[in-house]
Design an enzyme around this catalytic site. Sequence first.
Site, mmCIF file in Angstrom:
data_model
loop_
_atom_site.group_PDB
_atom_site.id
_atom_site.type_symbol
_atom_site.label_atom_id
_atom_site.label_comp_id
_atom_site.label_asym_id
_atom_site.label_seq_id
_atom_site.Cartn_x
_atom_site.Cartn_y
_atom_site.Cartn_z
ATOM 1 N N LYS A 15 -8.943 9.926 -9.971
ATOM 2 C CA LYS A 15 -9.072 8.672 -10.714
ATOM 3 C C LYS A 15 -10.416 8.607 -11.433
ATOM 4 O O LYS A 15 -10.479 8.248 -12.618
ATOM 5 C CB LYS A 15 -8.926 7.476 -9.773
ATOM 6 N N CYS A 74 0.519 -10.024 -5.896
ATOM 7 C CA CYS A 74 -0.149 -11.176 -5.276
ATOM 8 C C CYS A 74 0.788 -12.143 -4.570
ATOM 9 O O CYS A 74 0.661 -12.360 -3.368
ATOM 10 C CB CYS A 74 -0.967 -11.928 -6.323
#
Length: 479
Positions: free
Chosen positions: A35, A263
């Site tokens: 990453k 979420c």
Amino acid sequence: MKITIVGAGYVGLVSGVCLAQFGHDVVCVDTSQDKIASLKSGVVPIYEPGLAALMADNIAAGRLSFDTDVMTGAKDAAVVIVAVGTPMREDDGQADLSQVMVAVDGIAAALDGYAVIVTKSTVPVGTGRLIAERLRAGRPDSEFDVVSNPEFLREGSAIDDFMNPDRVVVGATSAQAVAVMGDMYAPLQQRDVPILYTDLESAELIKYASNGFLATKISFVNELASLCERIGANVLEVSRGMGLDSRIGAAFLKAGPGYGGSCFPKDTRALARMGQENGIALHVTEAVMHANDQVKARMIQKIVRACGGSLAGMTITILGVTFKAGTDDMRDAPSLTILPALIGGGAKVRVVDPQGHRHGAALLPGVTWRTLAYDAANGADLLVVMTEWDDFAGLDLARMAAQMRQPRMVDMRHVFTPEAAHAAGFGLYDAVGCSPNPTGVTQFMPVIVRNGVARPADRRRLNGAARPVVSISAMGAAT
């Protein structure tokens, strides 16, 4: 100000880029070498509109850099932000804090002077105190304050949410920490953005409470949508009438296939679990979770009815599988429940999504991915709109209908209208919260009269279909 962010995922990367845009020197640290290598080369590992360009600008300006070593990244930092993942534990539904504690241990080793340790990760109430205790145990000689600074970023509009927030919440326990956080958010203070300073526990709960309430609005309107279908009402008109009340507001009152993403599902479960652990039954939150599961089951039933009662041998084209438009996020997307049920019922499923393939390919085995909607519709028995991508709103519906074996549509996001669908040749158009209208009869279009001027209450694109004409008298009565 030098700021170090531990965790270069969605929240960490967006926050780092935006803080660099504020003029701070930001280092994003992540343990994933792949990453970090990608980020150093300018490749963004997530889909978020505008993020790649803003990241490139701040790298070029020397304000943004990336590292895999916390010791190097956190050296001389005034603020160290923890933005690692807190996935839901399978056994009890609570947030898994293992990544947070690993990050805290790395930060403890790197501390070389006073620093404010900020949690942006969504964590249960009391986590800030635990982090402080862990830091003191690991580095009793260090000087620090722990602050809770929850994020309120919506995928697809995260940059604007960070740069132009409704409010910033800061849970702090010392005047020194408050001053440092004020410096970090100075550009927002200069624009009079509300910054709410609270205790640690209140700041941690505000995040869960906010998401729980928004999930409640979604589940409430989805239950109303089911009632509307039964009694002949239109959920678009009902939700519009509700949303015009300033006490309620229109946001999050759009009926659909249920909420998903990173979420709402996780945070509602964690909030309910938090209540249970403290002897407080949060009945509303628990009901919201149940209602969200039920709406997905109703969407499956709606599709089965549109197929004549059986999925066997049917070819179904799905437009959109991400949990909402503007993101490649597949976490808890309704499609992950609905599509396997269709395949299990014997249907052949084709999928079109501008960004969904990256993560969806592994999560949705058995579907056929197509690039073009027209190609996916060729010979299909049913078209299902599941995500409200702008790409779909501009489709030529007549062309879609002409290519289908049976031109029928289930629109879970109200991307189209009955008038447009029937004019294009769809024999069935079934939207969430509206009675199916197989005959193509034009429905009344509500209007609003304000200051003597009448305007359609719905300004959505009609895809070429003419609105029914409604005459309005001087007193605002429809005739």
